[in-house]
Design a protein around this motif. Structure first.
Motif, PDB file in Angstrom:
ATOM      1  N   ASP A 119       4.113  -5.134  15.129  1.00  0.00           N
ATOM      2  CA  ASP A 119       5.191  -6.391  14.901  1.00  0.00           C
ATOM      3  C   ASP A 119       3.996  -6.411  13.310  1.00  0.00           C
ATOM      4  OD1 ASP A 119       2.495  -7.881  15.214  1.00  0.00           O
ATOM      5  OD2 ASP A 119       3.367  -8.393  16.706  1.00  0.00           O
ATOM      6  N   GLU A 120       5.112  -7.236  12.312  1.00  0.00           N
ATOM      7  CA  GLU A 120       3.774  -7.711  10.720  1.00  0.00           C
ATOM      8  C   GLU A 120       2.236  -7.832  10.795  1.00  0.00           C
ATOM      9  OE1 GLU A 120       4.803 -11.196   7.018  1.00  0.00           O
ATOM     10  OE2 GLU A 120       5.982 -10.955   9.288  1.00  0.00           O
ATOM     11  N   ASN A 121       2.307  -9.297  11.947  1.00  0.00           N
ATOM     12  CA  ASN A 121       0.541  -9.384  12.172  1.00  0.00           C
ATOM     13  C   ASN A 121      -0.124  -8.244  12.444  1.00  0.00           C
ATOM     14  OD1 ASN A 121       1.600 -11.893  11.320  1.00  0.00           O
ATOM     15  ND2 ASN A 121       2.272 -13.068  13.404  1.00  0.00           N
ATOM     16  N   SER A 122       0.571  -7.778  13.830  1.00  0.00           N
ATOM     17  CA  SER A 122      -0.563  -5.924  13.538  1.00  0.00           C
ATOM     18  C   SER A 122      -1.027  -5.173  12.534  1.00  0.00           C
ATOM     19  CB  SER A 122       0.140  -5.755  14.872  1.00  0.00           C
ATOM     20  OG  SER A 122       0.767  -6.422  16.471  1.00  0.00           O
ATOM     21  N   ASN A 156       5.455  -4.174  24.014  1.00  0.00           N
ATOM     22  CA  ASN A 156       4.671  -3.837  22.903  1.00  0.00           C
ATOM     23  C   ASN A 156       3.664  -4.427  22.889  1.00  0.00           C
ATOM     24  OD1 ASN A 156       7.695  -4.048  22.993  1.00  0.00           O
ATOM     25  ND2 ASN A 156       7.718  -5.901  23.084  1.00  0.00           N
ATOM     26  N   GLY A 210       0.258  -5.591  20.641  1.00  0.00           N
ATOM     27  CA  GLY A 210       0.389  -7.481  20.073  1.00  0.00           C
ATOM     28  C   GLY A 210      -0.654  -7.020  18.735  1.00  0.00           C
ATOM     29  N   SER A 211      -1.059  -8.741  18.822  1.00  0.00           N
ATOM     30  CA  SER A 211      -2.385  -8.229  17.290  1.00  0.00           C
ATOM     31  C   SER A 211      -4.092  -8.069  18.477  1.00  0.00           C
ATOM     32  CB  SER A 211      -2.630 -10.086  16.297  1.00  0.00           C
ATOM     33  OG  SER A 211      -1.802 -10.684  17.240  1.00  0.00           O
TER      34      SER A 211
END
Length: 506
Positions: A450-453, A489, A491-492
């Motif tokens: 995802d964008e944060n990761s 998924n 995650g960060s």
């Protein structure tokens, strides 16, 4: 008219069909072997002659020509003794039955008994895949051969009994695999358990990640901090070998001649720990006729290199290809052989020559130049191929003498098994077994961030000056950490944990 007996020659881990032809001339008595035989095959002349006579048969007083075809393949080892002897007996009409549907391998003693022979398992696999109905092997090797279904396996103790069977005088029954099934279900007992290790929670977590995803790990710390004990607990948390892996690993040990009579099947993950004085050939394999080295013997298991910087640098550089590709290619004038080498590398080292530069309680006696020189013994490309870089500090006395029980290997293994099951479903239909084996296309398919990761990973890559290889290895470790947490998924927080294991690359 020449007589033909079928046998096998090994080329690396694979087998090739060899036809043993025999014919006689009315000339001075002599036994001549042609077809590129090595010294062991040439010495078969005397073994075969005495084995035939001592088994109660007649050795012809003629010039005997034995040809091992095809002539361009080097024949090595004593496994051709039996087919050479049978070819002579058929040529002299002492055997008059049809045996063209069979493969024969085995070393003869002077009294006609058969001795254990290396490479029986790959020979049996080849015989079955080539359409042969029967294979005759030394009785000592029958257990490893039973891993192969679809071919009759005949255990032979001596040549006289074999000839009696071929002449249909006293039949030898093929092996009943049902009687040997218990050897595949042996419960593994580990000498060390993760509960034996006090403290060192970060190192234990790193080993759990390594076992779950097949990642390489290096541990650094002062002497006596528990690095070797931690490494030796790794097999106790890894999944058991699958049937395919058992066949794969046993085949390697069969070719290397390392299958013991009491353990003819390798059903536990190999743990190889070569000494730091080992040569490059000992580590990666080789020789005039290349044989598997330690990295191939550790296939599907663990290669533990203690005192990592003490290995000669040129020896460690040989690990570049297997750490990246999972295979090692050995080239000689006769050709190139490829051996499998998909292992988990576990390395341990002291931070400096005296061992105490990272110790907060004992002073280091090394100069800065000595420390730098010591750490430079391991090249950057090798370190870049190691996923997890762990500090194993000195254990505090309070922790060492504490009464609380540590988590046992069985509990950790359960989490590892669950993570491996998720990977098995993910990679179903491919040759990939663990996350560490993913290539860029699999990373793109199975490891979306995802964008944060992605922002966190980009920032870490720039600040820590990580290579493109490290970038991808962090993603693969993040995938393993998510699998251990039973999360679909990445995650960060998974990426953040993976990054902390790469900070030694800076």
């Amino acid at each position: 008219m020449s007589i033909i007996i079928n046998s096998i020659a090994l080329q690396g881990l694979e087998a090739e069909k060899i036809t043993v032809e025999a014919d006689m001339l009315n000339e001075l008595p002599n036994l001549v072997i042609v077809g590129l035989p090595d010294a062991a095959v040439q010495e078969a002349k005397e073994r075969v002659k005495l084995a035939i006579r001592n088994s109660g048969f007649e050795f012809p007083r003629k010039r005997i020509i034995v040809n091992l075809a095809p002539a361009d393949i080097r024949k090595e080892g004593p496994a051709f003794d039996l087919p050479i002897a049978l070819a002579i007996l058929v040529a002299t009409n002492q055997i008059n039955q049809e045996i063209s549907d069979s493969i024969f391998i085995g070393e003869l003693s002077l009294n006609g008994d058969l001795r254990s022979t290396a490479g029986v398992l790959p020979a049996t696999i080849f015989a079955k895949n080539s359409g042969f109905k029967k294979i005759y092997i030394p009785a000592q090797n029958c257990h490893e051969a039973t891993l192969v279904e679809g071919i009759d396996i005949y255990p032979i103790k001596n040549m006289s009994k074999l000839v009696g069977h071929l002449q249909k005088e006293k039949i030898i029954e093929p092996i009943d695999r049902k009687l040997l099934n218990n050897q595949f279900n042996i419960t593994t007992q580990f000498e060390v358990d993760m509960s034996f290790v006090k403290g060192q929670e970060q190192a234990k977590r790193a080993l759990e990640i390594a076992a779950a995803g097949g990642h390489n790990i290096i541990m650094s710390g002062p002497p006596g901090s528990g690095k070797t004990l931690l490494a030796r607990t790794l097999p106790s948390i890894m999944p058991e070998l699958t049937n395919e892996e058992i066949l794969e690993v046993t085949k390697i040990y069969s070719v290397a001649g390392l299958l013991a009579t009491e353990t003819p099947i390798i059903n536990t993950r190999p743990f190889r720990s070569p000494h730091h004085t080992s040569s490059g050939v000992a580590l990666v394999g080789g020789g005039k006729y290349p044989k598997p080295g330690e990295i191939t013997l550790a296939h599907r298991g663990i290669l533990f290199l203690d005192e990592f910087p003490e290995f000669p640098r040129q020896v460690l550089e040989n690990l570049r290809q297997p750490l990246e590709d999972g295979v090692i290619s050995i080239s000689r004038a006769q050709g190139t052989l490829t051996f499998p080498a998909r292992f988990i590398l576990v390395a341990s080292q002291n931070p400096c020559p005296c061992g105490y530069s990272s110790d907060q309680e004992k002073n280091c006696t090394c100069t800065p130049s000595q420390i730098i020189k010591y750490q430079k013994k391991i090249s950057g490309p090798i370190l870049d191929r190691i996923d997890l870089h762990i500090e194993v500090p000195r254990l505090k006395m309070e922790k060492l003498t504490a009464d609380e029980e540590e988590e046992c290997s069985a509990d950790i293994r359960q989490r590892v098994l669950q993570a491996r099951e998720r990977q098995a479903k993910r990679f179903k239909g491919t040759k990939i077994l663990t996350n560490s084996e993913m290539r860029p296309q699999e990373i793109k398919s199975f490891c979306p961030l995802d964008e944060n990761s992605m922002q966190l990973l980009k920032s870490a890559t720039q600040k820590l000056n990580l290579s493109a290889r490290s970038f991808h290895r962090i993603i693969k470790m993040s995938r393993t950490i998510a699998d251990l947490n039973q999360e679909e998924n990445i995650g960060s927080h998974h990426v953040a944990e993976a990054i902390q294991y790469r900070q030694k690359d800076s």
